[in-house]
Scaffold this motif. Structure first.
Motif, short mmCIF file in Angstrom:
data_model
loop_
_atom_site.label_atom_id
_atom_site.label_comp_id
_atom_site.label_asym_id
_atom_site.label_seq_id
_atom_site.Cartn_x
_atom_site.Cartn_y
_atom_site.Cartn_z
N THR A 114 -5.18 -3.70 -8.69
CA THR A 114 -4.76 -2.42 -8.13
C THR A 114 -5.97 -1.63 -7.65
N TYR A 115 -5.74 -0.76 -6.70
CA TYR A 115 -6.82 -0.02 -6.06
C TYR A 115 -6.35 1.42 -5.83
N CYS B 272 5.14 3.87 2.09
CA CYS B 272 4.72 2.56 1.62
C CYS B 272 4.57 1.63 2.82
N GLY B 273 3.65 0.70 2.68
CA GLY B 273 3.39 -0.23 3.76
C GLY B 273 3.23 -1.65 3.26
N ARG B 274 3.59 -2.61 4.11
CA ARG B 274 3.42 -4.01 3.76
C ARG B 274 2.02 -4.45 4.14
N GLY B 275 1.24 -4.78 3.13
CA GLY B 275 -0.14 -5.20 3.33
C GLY B 275 -1.03 -4.47 2.35
N ALA C 138 -3.24 0.68 -3.46
CA ALA C 138 -2.79 -0.63 -3.02
C ALA C 138 -2.70 -1.57 -4.21
N ILE C 139 -1.96 -2.64 -4.02
CA ILE C 139 -1.76 -3.62 -5.08
C ILE C 139 -1.66 -4.99 -4.45
N ASP C 140 -2.17 -6.00 -5.16
CA ASP C 140 -2.10 -7.34 -4.59
C ASP C 140 -0.70 -7.92 -4.80
N SER D 54 0.82 -1.21 0.00
CA SER D 54 0.00 0.00 0.00
C SER D 54 0.86 1.26 0.00
N TRP D 55 0.23 2.34 -0.49
CA TRP D 55 0.79 3.68 -0.32
C TRP D 55 -0.23 4.52 0.45
N VAL D 56 0.26 5.27 1.41
CA VAL D 56 -0.56 6.26 2.09
C VAL D 56 0.22 7.56 2.10
N ARG D 57 -0.47 8.65 2.40
CA ARG D 57 0.20 9.95 2.47
C ARG D 57 -0.35 10.75 3.63
N GLN D 58 0.48 11.66 4.10
CA GLN D 58 0.06 12.54 5.19
C GLN D 58 0.48 13.95 4.86
N ALA D 59 -0.52 14.80 4.67
CA ALA D 59 -0.27 16.20 4.38
C ALA D 59 -0.04 16.95 5.68
N PRO D 60 0.62 18.11 5.61
CA PRO D 60 0.89 18.88 6.83
C PRO D 60 -0.39 19.20 7.58
#
Length: 118
Positions: free
Chosen positions: A58-59, A96-99, A50-52, A35-41
């Motif tokens: 893909t999502y 990036c995250g595992r899962g 995300a991707i399998d 997965s990818w996530v983001r955090q803005a200020p």
């Protein structure tokens, strides 16, 4: 030891492109969705994509659909996020995250800063 290391962030003008990479080690990359996530200020985390494990599914969040593309190279143990048509509101630290499911992510990278500004 599981490691995820993001790279590829930087500063771009609106409409520009960047490709983020997430190099992984310490586990069998091809066994896991990512997965990818983001955090803005000043804001909470936002799930981006995300991707399998095989890369066949893909999502995307509605906010990035049609502009971002997630992919992976299981031979290189690396996850990617191609970001096109960038907007100022895409400015954030990207992780990036595992899962594949956000609730199942058990490891995160340290993040890479993306700044979109004129």
């Amino acid at each position: 030891e599981v490691q995820l290391v993001e790279s590829g962030g930087g500063m771009v003008h609106p409409g520009g492109s960047l490709r983020l990479s997430c190099a992984t080690s310490g586990f069998t990359f091809s066994d896991y969705g990512m997965s990818w996530v983001r955090q803005a200020p000043g804001k909470g985390s936002e799930w981006v994509s995300a991707i399998d494990s095989g890369g066949g599914s893909t999502y995307y969040a509605d906010s990035v659909k049609g502009r971002f593309t997630i992919s992976r190279d299981n031979a290189k143990n690396t996850l990617y996020l191609q970001m096109n048509s960038l907007k100022p509101e895409d400015t954030a630290v990207y992780y990036c995250g595992r899962g594949r499911l956000l609730s199942k992510v058990d490891y995160w990278g340290q993040g890479t800063q993306v700044t979109v500004s004129s």
